[in-house]
Design an enzyme around this catalytic site. Structure first.
Site, PDB file in Angstrom:
ATOM      1  N   LYS A  77       0.862  -1.183   0.000  1.00  6.87           N
ATOM      2  CA  LYS A  77       0.000   0.000   0.000  1.00  6.87           C
ATOM      3  C   LYS A  77       0.895   1.230   0.000  1.00  6.87           C
ATOM      4  O   LYS A  77       1.931   1.253   0.675  1.00  6.87           O
ATOM      5  CB  LYS A  77      -0.886  -0.021   1.250  1.00  6.87           C
ATOM      6  CG  LYS A  77      -1.890   1.120   1.319  1.00  6.87           C
ATOM      7  CD  LYS A  77      -2.785   0.998   2.541  1.00  6.87           C
ATOM      8  CE  LYS A  77      -3.857   2.062   2.579  1.00  6.87           C
ATOM      9  NZ  LYS A  77      -4.734   1.930   3.771  1.00  6.87           N
ATOM     10  N   SER A 152      -9.653   2.036   2.851  1.00  4.30           N
ATOM     11  CA  SER A 152      -8.758   2.764   1.975  1.00  4.30           C
ATOM     12  C   SER A 152      -7.753   1.876   1.236  1.00  4.30           C
ATOM     13  O   SER A 152      -7.156   2.320   0.271  1.00  4.30           O
ATOM     14  CB  SER A 152      -7.998   3.818   2.768  1.00  4.30           C
ATOM     15  OG  SER A 152      -7.148   3.198   3.734  1.00  4.30           O
ATOM     16  N   SER A 176      -9.770  -0.236   7.123  1.00  5.10           N
ATOM     17  CA  SER A 176      -9.207  -0.188   5.773  1.00  5.10           C
ATOM     18  C   SER A 176      -8.522  -1.449   5.268  1.00  5.10           C
ATOM     19  O   SER A 176      -8.179  -1.517   4.090  1.00  5.10           O
ATOM     20  CB  SER A 176      -8.241   0.979   5.651  1.00  5.10           C
ATOM     21  OG  SER A 176      -8.981   2.152   5.468  1.00  5.10           O
TER      22      SER A 176
HETATM   23  N1  GLN Z   1     -13.144   4.499   6.346  1.00  2.00           N
HETATM   24  C1  GLN Z   1     -12.454   4.967   7.488  1.00  2.00           C
HETATM   25  C2  GLN Z   1     -12.020   6.405   7.249  1.00  2.00           C
HETATM   26  O1  GLN Z   1     -12.320   6.925   6.253  1.00  2.00           O
HETATM   27  C3  GLN Z   1     -11.293   4.094   7.817  1.00  2.00           C
HETATM   28  C4  GLN Z   1     -10.099   4.307   6.978  1.00  2.00           C
HETATM   29  C5  GLN Z   1      -8.911   3.511   7.415  1.00  2.00           C
HETATM   30  O2  GLN Z   1      -9.044   2.503   8.119  1.00  2.00           O
HETATM   31  N2  GLN Z   1      -7.739   3.971   7.022  1.00  2.00           N
HETATM   32  O3  GLN Z   1     -11.387   7.002   8.065  1.00  2.00           O
END
Ligand code: GLN
Length: 487
Positions: A77, A152, A176
């Protein structure tokens, strides 16, 4: 071998060790697949770097110094900094940025022998649930390219689902790893907070950020997580001083008598019927395998949304202050003075969602609002963690949905960020409590899209999650199926 790209991490590692295939051969196959960047999953590919690493792996395999995953490809990532590839965290503000060092997780997987295929697309600074917040364009879901891959870590999930990489790294702040794994029909685990070093992970919300593996099976994730974890206290003060563990050893633990807690708040109104049906069937499978289902309650589940969307932006607003046009990446071209330079750089470099989080975060931390929002959220965060400890008196692991629905259509929530926030409801509680959480394929729902099941364990009980997930994957084949177009 014609189906090299369909093999698991475990199978590849074995064939490499017995020299039936070479690391260069494997790397070449995957590089051919990532060429043209299907699904917009990658943000940086450099075949020379990858082939160099593969040649080094072949040398180690030849001279007996090979690591446990020697020659097996992985893609990272773009939140993990890397020396050999650019690191942007999906943001324009870091376009072209090259780190002088590798993140600990990247370094450890390299030490284990993994060969890097490059960097994977993600939501900007890991803020999002659909990968539509990337400054470099959305990623498409290999099961239906009109749909989002989740976020994400959307690039990670799409790459593994499309067999562009046998495995990937992800980061999970509020879901994410788990949610994109669920949307793309693969397996992923966020370990206990502190298990994996955050050194070299571009920070979003430091008290929540955790790294983890994403692959097709629990077996492959166990191999990777064993290599990723371990203390790194000199470089990450929240890294746990616990020895690395061999999670593969736990895979075949019997689940006879395992008490699986089923929280009623996870199966309420908001859960779509198709997702519920798939999960019900998976839970029945667990019963057949000898596990016992125990009704439990996590009464503050709903509060996890406002609590997370106060704490995460608060930490983000502080973490992102380092992007000032001086130390990293982008700097505005024309400006009157220093303050004007800061303003223009940040206005140009950050996308809308990141700006929204910075503003929310600065607001909840500001004088007069700190007590009403931030402090209150911290108190409820503690209560959410206590609720889990209460629940774990009656059960060993907790099972439920990862997300209320299957992957939605690209653009569906374009003007409604709160709709994305609400869909995080089932992943946020474990994040706020710092507990390990896993997503594994549990069937299919509406439009033939994959449905993931979430397993949450108590602190340091990753082994139990691997055992439970592996048992289901021995009895079902959801994790082996691939999207129609993926040959
Ligand atoms: N969807 C959540 C956010 O937008 C989690 C994102 C994540 O785990 N990086 O913050």
């Amino acid at each position: 071998m014609s189906d090299l790209h369909l093999l698991s991490v475990k199978a590849l590692a074995t064939l490499l060790k017995t020299k039936e295939i070479s690391a260069v051969e494997v790397a070449t196959r995957f590089l051919a697949r990532t060429g043209g960047n299907p699904h917009n999953a990658f943000l940086d590919i450099d075949s020379e770097v990858t082939l160099d690493q593969a040649r080094a792996s072949d040398a180690k395999l030849a001279n007996g110094t090979a690591g446990p995953l020697e020659g097996v490809p992985v893609a990272h990532k773009d939140v993990f900094v890397t020396r050999d590839f650019t690191t942007t965290a999906g943001s324009k503000i870091l376009q072209g940025y090259r780190s002088p060092f590798d993140a600990t997780v990247v370094q450890r997987l390299a030490q284990a022998g993994m060969v890097s295929l490059g960097k994977l697309n993600c939501d900007e600074f890991a803020m999002g649930s659909a990968n539509e917040n990337s400054a470099y364009g959305a990623v498409t879901n290999p099961w239906d390219t009109a749909r989002v891959p989740g976020g994400s870590s959307g690039g990670s999930a799409a790459a593994v689902a499309a067999r562009l990489a046998p495995a990937a790294t992800g980061t999970d702040t509020g879901g994410s790893i788990r949610q994109p794994a669920s949307f793309c029909g693969i397996t992923g685990i966020k370990p206990t907070y502190g298990r994996a070093s955050r050194y070299g992970m571009v920070a979003f919300a430091s008290s929540l950020d955790q790294a983890g593996p994403m692959a097709r099976s629990a077996e492959d994730c166990a191999l990777m997580l064993s290599a990723m974890c371990g203390p790194d206290i000199d470089r990450d003060s929240t890294s746990l001083d616990m020895p690395a563990e061999d999670f593969s050893a736990a895979l075949n633990h019997s689940i006879e008598g395992l008490r699986i807690g089923v929280p009623k708040e996870f199966f309420g109104e908001g859960l779509h019927a198709d997702v519920r049906a798939a999960l019900d069937a998976a839970l029945r499978e667990y019963e057949k395998l000898g596990a016992k289902l125990v009704p439990i309650s996590l009464p503050r589940t709903e509060l996890s949304i406002p609590v997370y969307y106060i704490i995460a932006p608060a930490e983000a607003s502080s973490n992102l202050s380092r992007f000032d046009g001086v130390k990293f990446g982008h700097r505005a071209k024309d400006y009157a003075d220093l303050v004007d330079m800061y303003k223009k750089t940040r206005a140009e470099g950050f996308g809308n969602e990141v700006k929204r989080r910075i503003m929310t975060g600065a607001y909840v931390l500001s004088h007069g609002y700190y007590d009403a929002y931030y402090l209150q959220a911290q108190k409820i965060r503690r209560m959410i963690a206590d609720d889990f400890q209460n629940a774990f008196k009656a059960c060993d692991v907790i099972a439920g949905p990862v997300a209320p629905s299957v992957a939605w259509k690209l653009g569906e929530n374009a003007n409604d960020p709160v709709a994305d926030y609400l869909a995080d409801i089932f992943t946020l509680p474990a994040s706020l409590a710092g507990l390990p959480g896993m997503s594994l394929p549990a069937g299919f729902g509406a439009h033939g899209m994959p449905v993931g099941m979430q397993l949450i364990g108590n602190y340091f009980k990753e082994a139990q999650l691997f055992g439970a997930a592996h048992a289901l994957q021995q009895a079902t084949d959801f994790h082996l199926l691939r999207p129609e177009g993926v040959k």
